[in-house]
Design a protein around this motif. Structure first.
Motif, PDB file in Angstrom:
ATOM      1  N   ASP A 531      54.504  41.671  45.992  1.00 22.19           N
ATOM      2  CA  ASP A 531      53.176  41.863  46.579  1.00 22.19           C
ATOM      3  C   ASP A 531      52.384  40.568  46.458  1.00 22.19           C
ATOM      4  O   ASP A 531      52.242  40.017  45.363  1.00 22.19           O
ATOM      5  N   THR A 532      51.893  40.055  47.590  1.00 28.55           N
ATOM      6  CA  THR A 532      51.120  38.806  47.581  1.00 28.55           C
ATOM      7  C   THR A 532      49.657  39.062  47.923  1.00 28.55           C
ATOM      8  O   THR A 532      48.991  38.235  48.544  1.00 28.55           O
ATOM      9  N   ALA A 533      49.156  40.231  47.484  1.00 29.93           N
ATOM     10  CA  ALA A 533      47.761  40.573  47.776  1.00 29.93           C
ATOM     11  C   ALA A 533      46.785  39.571  47.161  1.00 29.93           C
ATOM     12  O   ALA A 533      45.646  39.433  47.632  1.00 29.93           O
ATOM     13  N   ASP A 540      50.202  32.157  55.097  1.00 26.72           N
ATOM     14  CA  ASP A 540      51.433  32.625  55.739  1.00 26.72           C
ATOM     15  C   ASP A 540      52.680  32.225  54.956  1.00 26.72           C
ATOM     16  O   ASP A 540      53.799  32.391  55.427  1.00 26.72           O
ATOM     17  N   GLY A 541      52.471  31.690  53.753  1.00 25.00           N
ATOM     18  CA  GLY A 541      53.589  31.327  52.904  1.00 25.00           C
ATOM     19  C   GLY A 541      53.114  30.843  51.552  1.00 25.00           C
ATOM     20  O   GLY A 541      51.901  30.783  51.290  1.00 25.00           O
ATOM     21  N   ARG A 560      62.303  35.919  53.778  1.00 24.74           N
ATOM     22  CA  ARG A 560      61.378  36.815  54.453  1.00 24.74           C
ATOM     23  C   ARG A 560      61.816  38.265  54.242  1.00 24.74           C
ATOM     24  O   ARG A 560      63.003  38.592  54.400  1.00 24.74           O
ATOM     25  N   CYS A 561      60.894  39.138  53.876  1.00 21.31           N
ATOM     26  CA  CYS A 561      61.220  40.552  53.718  1.00 21.31           C
ATOM     27  C   CYS A 561      61.658  41.127  55.064  1.00 21.31           C
ATOM     28  O   CYS A 561      61.126  40.760  56.124  1.00 21.31           O
ATOM     29  N   GLY A 589      53.099  40.366  56.233  1.00 20.97           N
ATOM     30  CA  GLY A 589      52.583  41.673  55.861  1.00 20.97           C
ATOM     31  C   GLY A 589      52.229  41.789  54.405  1.00 20.97           C
ATOM     32  O   GLY A 589      52.365  42.879  53.816  1.00 20.97           O
ATOM     33  N   GLY A 590      51.778  40.702  53.800  1.00 19.03           N
ATOM     34  CA  GLY A 590      51.372  40.729  52.404  1.00 19.03           C
ATOM     35  C   GLY A 590      52.517  40.796  51.416  1.00 19.03           C
ATOM     36  O   GLY A 590      52.318  41.156  50.249  1.00 19.03           O
ATOM     37  N   ARG A 591      53.745  40.418  51.865  1.00 21.12           N
ATOM     38  CA  ARG A 591      54.889  40.468  50.960  1.00 21.12           C
ATOM     39  C   ARG A 591      55.808  39.273  51.201  1.00 21.12           C
ATOM     40  O   ARG A 591      55.865  38.718  52.290  1.00 21.12           O
TER      41      ARG A 591
END
Length: 616
Positions: A531-533, A540-541, A560-561, A589-591
């Motif tokens: 989770d990159t909230a 974007d990275g 990439r997930c 998408g936040g991940r």
């Protein structure tokens, strides 16, 4: 950093070596020696290679531990017989020779004595004790090479036992003894322990062949070795003993620190800004302050290759802004008695970067670039293999041409890749060395590749291992980057990102841990979604430091997930203990995801967010 064909005597096998009832295999005393075989391999699409690792003692014991290497005669010294000896490592095997390929006994062909000494580099700084040679036709060259190896390791004493003159090979053993006494007159570090003299007339100490020990002989040989060791001068203090350079470490803090975003400028050539090898080692728990050149002192962060050189034990380095609290995270995870490098982006504070060392070690820092001002940005790309020396007929930029010979420069025309635009300043590549035949290093630099390589390295390897490191390298005027390998090795190069004018700005961060599976989900395999909230909404990275924790073979890949299947590329390859590498991780998408193969623990720390200035 740079790292600073043996002719063997004729193969010779004693017939009585194989039939004596006193033959033993390797004998170990678990209180003084631990030897663990680990396998380490890569995920790089071809069959795995194997590396055998000998666990070495910590510096606290290394100064008082001796190394005993023997053949089947010394193997007659039981652990009980050796109990009165100073702390030591013991490795004695049937059929062992000093230099020539050992003979085989019951399907086992032991390592030569010289290879055992090499494998135990760092185990002692006092004495190597040799009782090998009963299976050798000559020891003249053997003595020279053992002394040379002891000098290379900095071991001040070699104790060599003379050979009991008995049996059908008595004349051969008499010649061995004459060789030893002659060599002792040449080499001041060679001390003779006269087993031939001590055991003369003592048939009650040996078996019927006149050489192999019974219990009484084992005790007698142990007593002679103990007398010889106790007569030696105390070992001189080592660099590990004297390591105390650096400042006191500040307190740690887990509070996230976010710097201003800026462009990334990759310099034309690396600049060495710290090297402690000619000074005192950085002490355990100390901090090395490294001034940044004045023209970059106002930068938000410094892009460096950080190298721990010959640490006295395993540990880690952590880079942080001077004047700030120390993060509890690691930038680099180091093995003992070898060099380990990693790419790092370290915030600048008070005009310097600070390096915390958890263990005594030398530290080398090469400045590669900086964040701040009008530099370019980072574009994430799908990882693409652009070179693999092991394979042919695949989609690399150039043919493989097989293993790279020592001193080879491989030219990679990266602008031929569809992911690298014509105006790209630099590329992010993951460089892997595998199946190397000796210690060495790998250096990347801009083309054209006709000139000499820089006096710096991106990756350091020991013989036989698979190890990867990220590198950010400017693209030369001819559209190429160069990869120099110091030692014979296979090379694999994957494209992981591009530095270009339209890329995302770099926002350095500290104390942003995305996952530590040891404290949460536990070890696992397959994709682990992070989770990159905590990232800015326009990120974007991320530049991430990925740490894999697994004993044995395996790999991790940042990706990439939602990407299907087993990845064809790796971010890092496991070895015994913790391994770290930097990667460009796309955020969707936040991940972002890390793929694990097989089961492993993983720690991921964000080093910088890649933010789009036109988004949000």
């Amino acid at each position: 950093m740079r790292w600073a064909s043996v002719t063997s005597p004729p193969s010779f096998r004693r017939r009585d070596e194989e039939r004596s009832p006193y033959r033993r295999g390797r004998s170990y005393d678990l209180t003084v020696v631990v030897r663990i075989a680990r396998t380490i391999a890569c995920c790089l699409l071809l069959p795995a290679m194997v590396l055998v690792i000998a666990v070495r003692p910590s510096p606290a014991t290394a100064a008082t531990v001796d190394l005993l290497v023997g053949d089947s005669v010394m193997a007659g010294m039981s652990s009980s017989a050796r109990s009165s000896l100073p702390p030591h490592r013991f490795d004695a095997e049937v059929c062992r020779r000093v230099l020539a390929t050992s003979c085989t006994y019951r399907g086992n062909r032991p390592s030569t004595a010289l290879n055992v000494i090499r494998a135990n580099a760092g185990a002692t700084n006092r004495a190597i004790v040799i009782a090998v040679g009963y299976n050798d036709s000559s020891i003249d060259s053997a003595v020279d090479q053992v002394i040379a190896e002891a000098r290379r390791q900095g071991v001040p004493h070699v104790v060599w036992l003379t050979y009991r003159i008995a049996g059908q090979y008595a004349n051969q053993y008499r010649n061995h003894n004459a060789t030893l006494w002659a060599k002792a007159a040449i080499y001041p570090e060679l001390q003779i322990a006269d087993w031939a003299g001590r055991s003369a007339g003592r048939g009650d100490w040996v078996a019927s062949d006149g050489t192999h020990l019974n219990a009484s002989g084992g005790r007698a040989m142990s007593q002679l070795i103990g007398e010889s060791l106790n007569s030696l001068a105390p070992p001189p203090p080592t660099r590990c003993d004297l390591a105390d350079a650096g400042e006191a470490a500040p307190a740690t803090s887990t509070t996230a620190v976010v710097a201003d975003s800026g462009g990334l400028t990759v310099h034309n050539a690396p600049q060495r800004i710290a090297d402690t090898r000619s000074e005192t080692m950085v002490g355990a728990g100390r901090v090395l302050r490294v001034p940044v050149p004045a023209e970059y002192a106002d930068a938000q962060a410094a892009l460096v290759t950080l190298t721990a050189v010959d640490p006295c034990r395993r540990g880690h380095l952590a880079g942080f802004a001077c004047g700030a609290a120390r993060p509890p995270t690691s930038t680099l995870n180091a093995r003992d008695r070898a060099a380990t490098a990693n790419l790092a982006l370290i915030p600048v504070g008070q005009g310097s970067i600070c390096i915390y060392a958890s263990m005594p070690t030398d530290v080398v820092v090469d400045l590669l670039g900086h964040v701040g001002g009008d530099g370019a940005g980072v574009r994430t790309v799908e990882p693409t293999r652009i070179f693999d020396s092991r394979a042919t007929g695949s989609a690399e930029l150039i043919p493989s041409n097989g293993r790279r010979a020592a001193g080879t420069v491989t030219t990679l025309p990266v602008r031929r890749s569809p992911d690298v635009p014509a105006d790209a300043d630099a590329v992010v590549v993951n460089v892997t060395s595998t199946e190397s035949t000796r210690r060495g290093y790998v250096t990347t630099y801009p083309g054209p590749c006709s000139g000499p390589p820089p006096t710096a390295s991106n990756l350091n390897h020991v013989d036989g291992e698979t190890i990867a490191v990220a590198a950010i390298t400017r693209v030369g005027s001819d559209g190429t980057i160069c990869v120099y390998n110091h030692a014979p090795t296979h090379l694999v190069v994957d494209l992981g990102g591009v530095i270009a004018a339209d890329g995302a700005l770099v926002q350095p961060v500290s104390n942003v841990r995305l996952v530590d599976s040891r404290n949460s989900v536990g070890p696992g395999s397959g994709d682990l979604a992070l989770d990159t909230a905590v990232a800015p909404p326009n990120a974007d990275g991320a530049l991430v430091n990925v740490v894999g924790l697994r004993d044995g073979r395996g790999f991790l890949t940042a990706r990439r997930c939602g990407t299907a299947g087993v990845p064809a590329h790796s971010t890092l390859n496991h070895r015994d203990g913790a391994v770290a590498n930097m990667a460009v991780a796309p955020i969707v998408g936040g991940r972002t995801c890390v793929y694990r193969q097989p089961t492993a623990d993983v720690v991921v720390d964000a080093v910088a967010w890649l933010v789009d200035p036109d988004d949000g």
